[in-house]
Write a protein that holds these residues in place. Structure first.
Motif, short mmCIF file in Angstrom:
data_model
loop_
_atom_site.label_atom_id
_atom_site.label_comp_id
_atom_site.label_asym_id
_atom_site.label_seq_id
_atom_site.Cartn_x
_atom_site.Cartn_y
_atom_site.Cartn_z
N ALA A 38 15.36 -13.14 2.53
CA ALA A 38 14.12 -13.48 3.12
C ALA A 38 13.97 -12.24 4.33
O ALA A 38 12.80 -11.69 4.48
CB ALA A 38 14.12 -14.52 4.01
N ILE A 39 14.96 -11.73 4.71
CA ILE A 39 14.94 -10.78 5.54
C ILE A 39 14.45 -9.30 4.65
O ILE A 39 13.71 -8.59 5.20
CB ILE A 39 16.25 -10.27 6.08
N GLY A 40 15.10 -9.10 3.75
CA GLY A 40 14.63 -8.03 2.91
C GLY A 40 12.99 -8.02 2.37
O GLY A 40 12.37 -6.90 2.71
N VAL A 41 12.73 -9.20 2.01
CA VAL A 41 11.19 -9.39 1.51
C VAL A 41 10.34 -9.21 2.84
O VAL A 41 9.39 -8.44 2.80
CB VAL A 41 11.04 -10.77 1.07
N SER A 42 10.74 -9.75 4.08
CA SER A 42 9.86 -9.63 5.17
C SER A 42 10.02 -8.35 5.76
O SER A 42 8.83 -7.73 6.12
CB SER A 42 10.37 -10.33 6.52
N CYS A 43 10.92 -7.41 5.86
CA CYS A 43 11.04 -6.02 6.01
C CYS A 43 10.23 -5.05 4.96
O CYS A 43 9.27 -4.31 5.46
CB CYS A 43 12.37 -5.43 5.93
N TYR A 44 10.27 -5.57 3.84
CA TYR A 44 9.46 -4.62 2.90
C TYR A 44 7.98 -5.16 3.20
O TYR A 44 6.93 -4.02 2.93
CB TYR A 44 9.64 -5.26 1.43
N GLN A 45 7.57 -6.28 3.48
CA GLN A 45 6.16 -6.60 3.47
C GLN A 45 5.50 -5.90 5.03
O GLN A 45 4.72 -5.59 4.90
CB GLN A 45 6.02 -8.17 3.79
N VAL A 81 -0.54 14.88 2.73
CA VAL A 81 -0.51 14.52 1.58
C VAL A 81 1.01 13.82 0.98
O VAL A 81 0.82 12.88 0.11
CB VAL A 81 -0.51 15.92 0.70
N ALA A 82 1.91 13.74 1.80
CA ALA A 82 3.07 13.20 1.61
C ALA A 82 3.13 11.96 1.76
O ALA A 82 4.28 11.11 1.78
CB ALA A 82 4.18 14.08 2.01
N ILE A 83 2.44 11.52 2.65
CA ILE A 83 2.52 10.07 3.39
C ILE A 83 2.60 8.99 2.51
O ILE A 83 3.68 8.09 2.75
CB ILE A 83 1.27 9.79 4.42
N PRO A 84 1.96 8.75 1.30
CA PRO A 84 2.18 7.82 0.43
C PRO A 84 3.56 7.95 -0.44
O PRO A 84 4.31 6.82 -0.40
CB PRO A 84 1.46 8.08 -0.71
N TYR A 85 4.02 8.88 -0.58
CA TYR A 85 5.48 9.17 -1.04
C TYR A 85 6.44 8.85 -0.07
O TYR A 85 7.62 7.85 -0.21
CB TYR A 85 5.68 10.68 -1.63
N ILE A 86 6.24 9.34 1.26
CA ILE A 86 7.24 8.97 2.23
C ILE A 86 7.28 7.45 2.57
O ILE A 86 8.50 6.67 2.83
CB ILE A 86 6.79 9.71 3.61
N PHE A 87 6.18 6.59 2.44
CA PHE A 87 6.03 5.16 2.45
C PHE A 87 6.90 4.52 1.39
O PHE A 87 7.19 3.54 1.69
CB PHE A 87 4.81 4.71 2.86
N SER A 88 6.58 5.00 0.23
CA SER A 88 7.30 4.53 -0.74
C SER A 88 8.72 4.52 -0.69
O SER A 88 9.61 3.55 -0.88
CB SER A 88 7.00 5.39 -2.10
N GLY A 89 9.30 5.70 -0.17
CA GLY A 89 10.62 5.97 0.21
C GLY A 89 11.20 4.94 1.07
O GLY A 89 12.38 4.35 1.21
N MET A 90 10.26 4.54 2.04
CA MET A 90 10.81 3.88 3.28
C MET A 90 11.00 2.31 2.71
O MET A 90 11.68 1.49 3.27
CB MET A 90 9.61 3.85 4.43
N LYS A 91 9.88 1.78 1.61
CA LYS A 91 9.94 0.38 1.35
C LYS A 91 11.23 0.49 0.60
O LYS A 91 11.95 -0.63 0.60
CB LYS A 91 8.82 0.42 0.61
N VAL A 92 11.60 1.41 -0.14
CA VAL A 92 12.96 1.27 -0.99
C VAL A 92 14.11 1.37 -0.17
O VAL A 92 14.97 0.46 -0.22
CB VAL A 92 12.94 2.49 -2.03
N MET A 127 6.69 -3.13 6.46
CA MET A 127 6.34 -1.59 5.81
C MET A 127 5.09 -1.49 4.80
O MET A 127 4.59 -0.51 5.01
CB MET A 127 7.52 -0.90 4.95
N ASP A 128 4.88 -2.46 4.16
CA ASP A 128 3.57 -2.42 3.08
C ASP A 128 2.38 -2.48 4.28
O ASP A 128 1.48 -1.81 4.02
CB ASP A 128 3.58 -3.58 2.29
N VAL A 129 2.37 -3.52 5.45
CA VAL A 129 1.27 -3.60 6.25
C VAL A 129 1.26 -2.19 6.82
O VAL A 129 -0.04 -1.73 7.33
CB VAL A 129 1.64 -4.93 6.91
N LEU A 130 2.17 -1.69 7.63
CA LEU A 130 2.12 -0.48 8.34
C LEU A 130 1.37 0.54 7.01
O LEU A 130 0.60 1.48 7.82
CB LEU A 130 3.47 0.01 8.83
N GLU A 131 1.98 0.77 6.04
CA GLU A 131 1.33 1.98 5.13
C GLU A 131 -0.05 1.64 4.92
O GLU A 131 -0.95 2.70 5.05
CB GLU A 131 2.00 1.68 3.78
N LYS A 132 -0.62 0.34 4.76
CA LYS A 132 -2.11 0.06 4.57
C LYS A 132 -2.92 0.31 6.00
O LYS A 132 -3.94 1.07 5.82
CB LYS A 132 -2.03 -1.29 4.06
#
Length: 253
Positions: free
Chosen positions: A227-234, A170-181, A236-241
């Motif tokens: 560019a590093i920050g945006v790439s890292c965020y993307q 249940v917490a996975i979406p919240y955990i990934f939100s925190g990881m992206k931040v 994490m977004d791909v891993l989450e999906k």
């Protein structure tokens, strides 16, 4: 290409064109504000000469290592505190206090205590990015339906089984939100830590460029960090999906 990507690219072109035109029309000196074309040429020169690679490598290593340490501590602390109301009440004020302290003020102290190596930089990054993981994991783990918890308990499930089989999914979406931040904040943490006593890294390069009044290099370093920050965020977004897709598939089967 998706429509929103086309719109984003078009907006970028418009902004860069406006920047270029305004600077040229108003004859703004390069020392104050270089044009995008000048910044691009500076980046190309830095890449071709190989000067940028050691600094880029050091910053990326610091970002990844600091993020992993901070995220692991935040996640483990969130899981631990979520299992005990008393522990939450005892530790939460201190965790909040650790985030209220200005990190830039702590950096010189860490350098004094731990030297000029990578350790004080990792501590600053970890301190900055652990809190989003702590709060997001704590929130997600506590948002489980009470009836489902009662059902698990009626089936004689242990506390660890309830945590692993019910609360964490249940917490996975919240955990990934925190990881992206946290991954974006780790970039900020790396730069802040390199501002104090670093000889390598993009943050140290910004300080050197500022001292030599090399404004294009400052903007080039800013752009690379972005560019590093945006790439890292993307990433994490791909891993989450991918994780959600895999988890949903297993739930259906």
């Amino acid at each position: 290409m998706k429509k929103h990507l086309l719109y984003s690219f078009f907006l970028l072109v418009v902004l860069l064109t406006a920047w270029e035109v305004v600077v040229r029309i108003r004859s703004i000196p390069e020392l104050i504000l270089p044009t995008p074309s000048v910044i691009l040429m500076d980046i190309i020169q830095l890449v071709k000469s190989g000067f940028i690679w050691p600094h880029l490598r050091v910053t990326v290593i610091e970002i990844i290592a600091g993020f992993l340490i901070g995220s692991l501590v935040g996640l483990l602390l969130g899981v631990t505190v979520s299992q005990s109301s008393l522990l939450n009440k005892v530790l939460h004020p201190y965790i909040i206090a650790s985030q209220a302290m200005p990190k830039l003020a702590l950096a010189p102290l860490f350098v004094l205590w731990f030297g000029y190596g990578i350790l004080p930089k990792l501590l600053i990054i970890a301190l900055i990015c652990f809190f989003p993981l702590f709060e997001s994991s704590l929130t997600g783990l506590r948002l489980v339906d009470g009836e489902k918890v009662d059902l698990f308990r009626s089936l004689k499930a242990s506390k660890l089984q309830i945590l692993w089989k019910l609360r964490i999914p249940v917490a996975i979406p919240y955990i990934f939100s925190g990881m992206k931040v946290a991954i974006v904040l780790s970039v900020v943490g790396a730069v802040v830590s390199e501002f104090i006593g670093a000889s390598e890294g993009l943050g140290a390069l910004i300080i050197v460029a500022q001292g030599s009044m090399d404004t294009p290099m400052i903007f080039s370093s800013f752009l690379l960090l972005t560019a590093i920050g945006v790439s890292c965020y993307q990433i994490m977004d791909v891993l989450e999906k991918k994780l959600f897709k895999k988890y949903t598939f297993h739930r259906r089967n």
